[in-house]
Design a protein around this motif. Structure first.
Motif, PDB file in Angstrom:
ATOM      1  N   LEU A 162      10.413   7.359  -6.495  1.00 38.78           N
ATOM      2  CA  LEU A 162       9.769   5.561  -6.148  1.00 38.78           C
ATOM      3  C   LEU A 162      10.475   4.892  -6.668  1.00 38.78           C
ATOM      4  N   LEU A 163      11.698   5.138  -7.058  1.00 37.25           N
ATOM      5  CA  LEU A 163      12.346   4.206  -7.962  1.00 37.25           C
ATOM      6  C   LEU A 163      13.096   4.138  -6.238  1.00 37.25           C
ATOM      7  N   THR A 164      13.813   4.986  -5.594  1.00 34.41           N
ATOM      8  CA  THR A 164      14.837   4.777  -4.861  1.00 34.41           C
ATOM      9  C   THR A 164      14.084   3.785  -3.817  1.00 34.41           C
ATOM     10  N   PHE A 165      12.920   4.208  -3.046  1.00 34.85           N
ATOM     11  CA  PHE A 165      11.858   3.689  -2.460  1.00 34.85           C
ATOM     12  C   PHE A 165      11.663   1.373  -2.942  1.00 34.85           C
ATOM     13  N   LEU A 166      12.015   2.190  -4.328  1.00 40.89           N
ATOM     14  CA  LEU A 166      12.124   0.037  -5.007  1.00 40.89           C
ATOM     15  C   LEU A 166      13.097  -0.129  -4.391  1.00 40.89           C
ATOM     16  N   THR A 167      14.132   1.061  -4.627  1.00 35.17           N
ATOM     17  CA  THR A 167      15.525   0.229  -4.663  1.00 35.17           C
ATOM     18  C   THR A 167      16.294  -0.493  -3.273  1.00 35.17           C
ATOM     19  N   VAL A 168      16.085   0.597  -2.457  1.00 37.70           N
ATOM     20  CA  VAL A 168      15.704   0.094  -0.886  1.00 37.70           C
ATOM     21  C   VAL A 168      15.116  -1.421  -0.391  1.00 37.70           C
ATOM     22  N   LEU A 169      13.926  -1.529  -1.075  1.00 35.26           N
ATOM     23  CA  LEU A 169      13.149  -2.274  -0.961  1.00 35.26           C
ATOM     24  C   LEU A 169      14.319  -3.855  -1.838  1.00 35.26           C
ATOM     25  N   MET A 170      14.621  -3.836  -3.123  1.00 31.84           N
ATOM     26  CA  MET A 170      15.591  -5.217  -3.687  1.00 31.84           C
ATOM     27  C   MET A 170      16.480  -5.299  -2.939  1.00 31.84           C
ATOM     28  N   LEU A 171      17.524  -4.269  -2.589  1.00 38.65           N
ATOM     29  CA  LEU A 171      18.508  -4.230  -1.588  1.00 38.65           C
ATOM     30  C   LEU A 171      18.371  -5.043  -0.404  1.00 38.65           C
ATOM     31  N   VAL A 172      17.143  -4.868   0.174  1.00 37.81           N
ATOM     32  CA  VAL A 172      16.857  -5.616   1.391  1.00 37.81           C
ATOM     33  C   VAL A 172      16.185  -7.113   1.023  1.00 37.81           C
TER      34      VAL A 172
ATOM     35  N   LEU B 233       1.211  -1.169  -0.060  1.00 37.10           N
ATOM     36  CA  LEU B 233       0.135  -0.233  -0.362  1.00 37.10           C
ATOM     37  C   LEU B 233       0.915   1.785   0.178  1.00 37.10           C
ATOM     38  N   ILE B 234       2.120   1.020   0.653  1.00 36.34           N
ATOM     39  CA  ILE B 234       3.346   2.227   0.363  1.00 36.34           C
ATOM     40  C   ILE B 234       3.241   2.288  -1.049  1.00 36.34           C
ATOM     41  N   GLY B 235       3.586   1.693  -1.381  1.00 36.53           N
ATOM     42  CA  GLY B 235       4.038   2.147  -3.380  1.00 36.53           C
ATOM     43  C   GLY B 235       3.158   1.750  -3.579  1.00 36.53           C
ATOM     44  N   VAL B 236       2.066   1.469  -3.597  1.00 33.47           N
ATOM     45  CA  VAL B 236       1.035   2.348  -4.463  1.00 33.47           C
ATOM     46  C   VAL B 236       0.626   3.532  -4.413  1.00 33.47           C
TER      47      VAL B 236
END
Length: 586
Positions: free
Chosen positions: A78-88, A57-60
């Motif tokens: 948005l790309l920064t948020f997705l990059t952090v999720l992928m690193l985790v 829901l945060i991403g949406v």
């Protein structure tokens, strides 16, 4: 008097504060131990699911803010948020694999039904196309590096690393049934599930926005309306000569990247459901491969459907860009093609269901998270196209205009609803039917029935002849002291490795009906690939027929299509995977 006083003292001691405190401590300790023992099994699944849902829901929410193209929330956030999720997720996968390598305990249990090799092979091909898309993104960033954010260059690099690591994880660990550190691993797996879902949503949003801008530009060129397109371009010139090629090629690769992420999230969800699960070792085995003789009509008709779909796609994309007359002709051609295709698919699925009604195949009701997820995803992804179809039915019935494709659109919409209903029934029933293998046994049966073992009650009396054909190469009865004693007692002993030859009295599906089912399955397999290709590469007459747009308005109808078309694409690709599994099972 003394006895009475003693009784009073005993009663007082029984209800004294010290004794009550000890009882409360014991009760609290017992409750604490009970909660700590049951906590991972009872609550970790709920907590991890809530964590993943809120992550989605945060991403949406960020994506919805980007749609407005405001100055505060931009694509870089948005790309920064997705990059952090992928690193985790990368950190969790690395920890998991290192712990597995250092763990000296026996290998973990593995679910044979989770992530078959052909699914992982297909995902590897999709991952390679995603890596090509990341290379195009990096090339695009290099061309505009002087005026765009560095996040646009970091994101494709991290995404490529994430894709490679995730494919390795899928190949070697997706079947694991985790029994250690269950709470921590639940959060790690569900984080991976919703990270891939967010990457899927990001791809869907980017592809839909690109297609919608092209549609608006086409409407303006044809004089239907004056729609403004909002496309954010870099404020500098490209330093290379291939920037336009990179940006254009990206949108041809988006469908493969979208399917990659949604399938990976489904496989990881099965792994999440398997955490702490106790496997049934009688049913947890690989299905033996079988030959498929008699496959002719199904592949031929399927290839014919695929060739006609490619032809319709090329003709539609060429003619829809021209005048209004050629545009209406292209839409009419698509609906006529769709009516024929869907009618054939309904007939094929109905024939398969009829064969199942005639044949007495037992139902497999064992626990299988992969199969349960397949059934749920088939139904859930059907909702998008059903919504789109019923909106079209309402629009056709209430429309004041009468274009040439009006009634073919109505027939197409109704057949689409019927086709998915019948195909879902065929796939689900095929997955839940327990196959009878050529040896006369039932696939997945927990124990071998008594009738399949040679016992004294079911063999003819000894007549001095020993038939060595009943002995198998791998499993033989233990030798006795002498040959005569062996020949007289071989039928009185139960040998689990010896089975009787298959007789006509056993209820085995005849070979001709198996061939019919296999031909039906391969035909539906090719048809679903065909119906995935058309909308994936731009053949979407729902945007171009104007019936629904006149009824519901441009904004409302565009919103419905932006939700329904991605679900329909996933339905077709998921049906392809399910039908291949049905083909192997029949």
């Amino acid at each position: 008097m003394v006895e009475h006083s003693g009784l009073d003292i005993m009663c007082l001691n029984k209800y004294s504060p010290g004794t009550s405190t000890d009882t409360e401590k014991k009760l609290f300790t017992r409750l604490k131990v009970s909660l700590t023992k049951r906590y991972p099994q009872k609550n970790a699944e709920t907590l991890s699911a809530q964590y993943g849902a809120n992550l989605l829901l945060i991403g949406v929410s960020v994506m919805l803010a980007i749609v407005q193209h405001g100055p505060v929330v931009r694509e870089e956030h948005l790309l920064t948020f997705l990059t952090v999720l992928m690193l985790v997720q990368l950190a969790w996968m690395l920890c998991y694999m290192i712990r597995r390598e250092r763990d000296r305990s026996p290998l973990p249990e593995r679910d044979a039904h989770a992530g078959t090799s052909w699914i992982r092979g297909g995902l590897t091909m999709l991952a390679l196309l995603s890596l090509i898309m990341d290379a195009f993104r990096i090339g695009y960033f290099v061309g505009y590096h002087s005026c765009v954010s560095a996040v646009l260059g970091v994101y494709p690099i991290i995404h490529a690393l994430h894709t490679i690591s995730q494919v390795h994880f899928l190949w070697f660990h997706i079947k694991d049934v985790i029994k250690k550190y269950e709470t921590f691993e639940r959060f790690g797996v569900i984080h991976a599930v919703f990270t891939n879902l967010l990457l899927w949503c990001n791809g869907v949003m980017s592809e839909a926005e690109h297609f919608l801008n092209n549609h608006r530009r086409r409407l303006t060129a044809l004089g239907y309306a004056n729609h403004t397109t909002v496309e954010v371009e870099p404020h500098c010139n490209c330093s290379t000569s291939v920037c336009s090629m990179f940006s254009t090629s990206l949108y041809y690769l988006y469908p493969f990247n979208i399917e990659y992420h949604i399938f990976v999230s489904a496989m990881l969800f099965v792994m999440w459901k398997n955490i702490g699960r106790t496997l049934d070792h009688h049913t947890n085995h690989k299905r033996p491969s079988t030959r498929s003789p008699g496959l002719l009509l199904g592949p031929v008709l399927g290839l014919l459907a695929l060739a006609s779909s490619i032809t319709v796609l090329v003709v539609y994309l060429i003619h829809v860009e021209k005048s209004v007359q050629t545009r209406e002709a292209a839409v009419s051609m698509f609906y006529c093609y769709g009516v024929v295709m869907l009618a054939c698919m309904c007939g094929a699925s109905g024939t398969g269901l009829l064969i199942y009604r005639v044949e007495d195949w037992p139902m497999d009701t064992g626990q299988n998270p992969s199969r349960s997820l397949d059934s749920d995803l088939l139904l859930g992804s059907s909702l998008g196209s059903w919504l789109m179809s019923w909106c079209s039915v309402v629009a056709v019935g209430a429309s004041q205009s009468s274009p040439s494709y009006r009634w073919t659109c109505l027939a197409y919409s109704l057949l689409l609803v019927l086709e998915k209903c019948v195909q879902n029934l065929f796939i689900v029933e095929s997955l839940y039917r327990r196959r009878r293998d050529p040896a006369g046994g039932e696939e997945g049966s927990g124990s071998v029935p008594e009738i399949f073992s040679v016992a004294s009650s079911m063999v003819p009396p000894y007549d001095g002849i020993v038939n060595r054909a009943y002995e198998t190469r791998d499993m033989r009865c233990a030798p006795l002291e002498n040959e005569a004693h062996e020949t007289r007692q071989v039928y009185s002993r139960k040998c689990s490795g010896v089975t009787l030859p298959v007789e006509n009295s056993l209820n085995v599906t005849p070979g001709r009906k198996r061939q019919v089912l296999k031909n039906i399955t391969i035909f539906l397999f090719m048809c679903n690939i065909s119906l995935w290709l058309l909308p994936a590469f731009g053949c979407r007459p729902q945007y171009d027929n104007h019936l629904e747009q006149e009824m519901f308005g441009f904004s409302a109808w565009s919103t419905v299509l932006n939700v329904a078309i991605p679900l329909n694409l996933f339905y077709r690709m998921h049906s392809v995977a399910s039908l291949f599994e049905v083909f192997r099972k029949v």
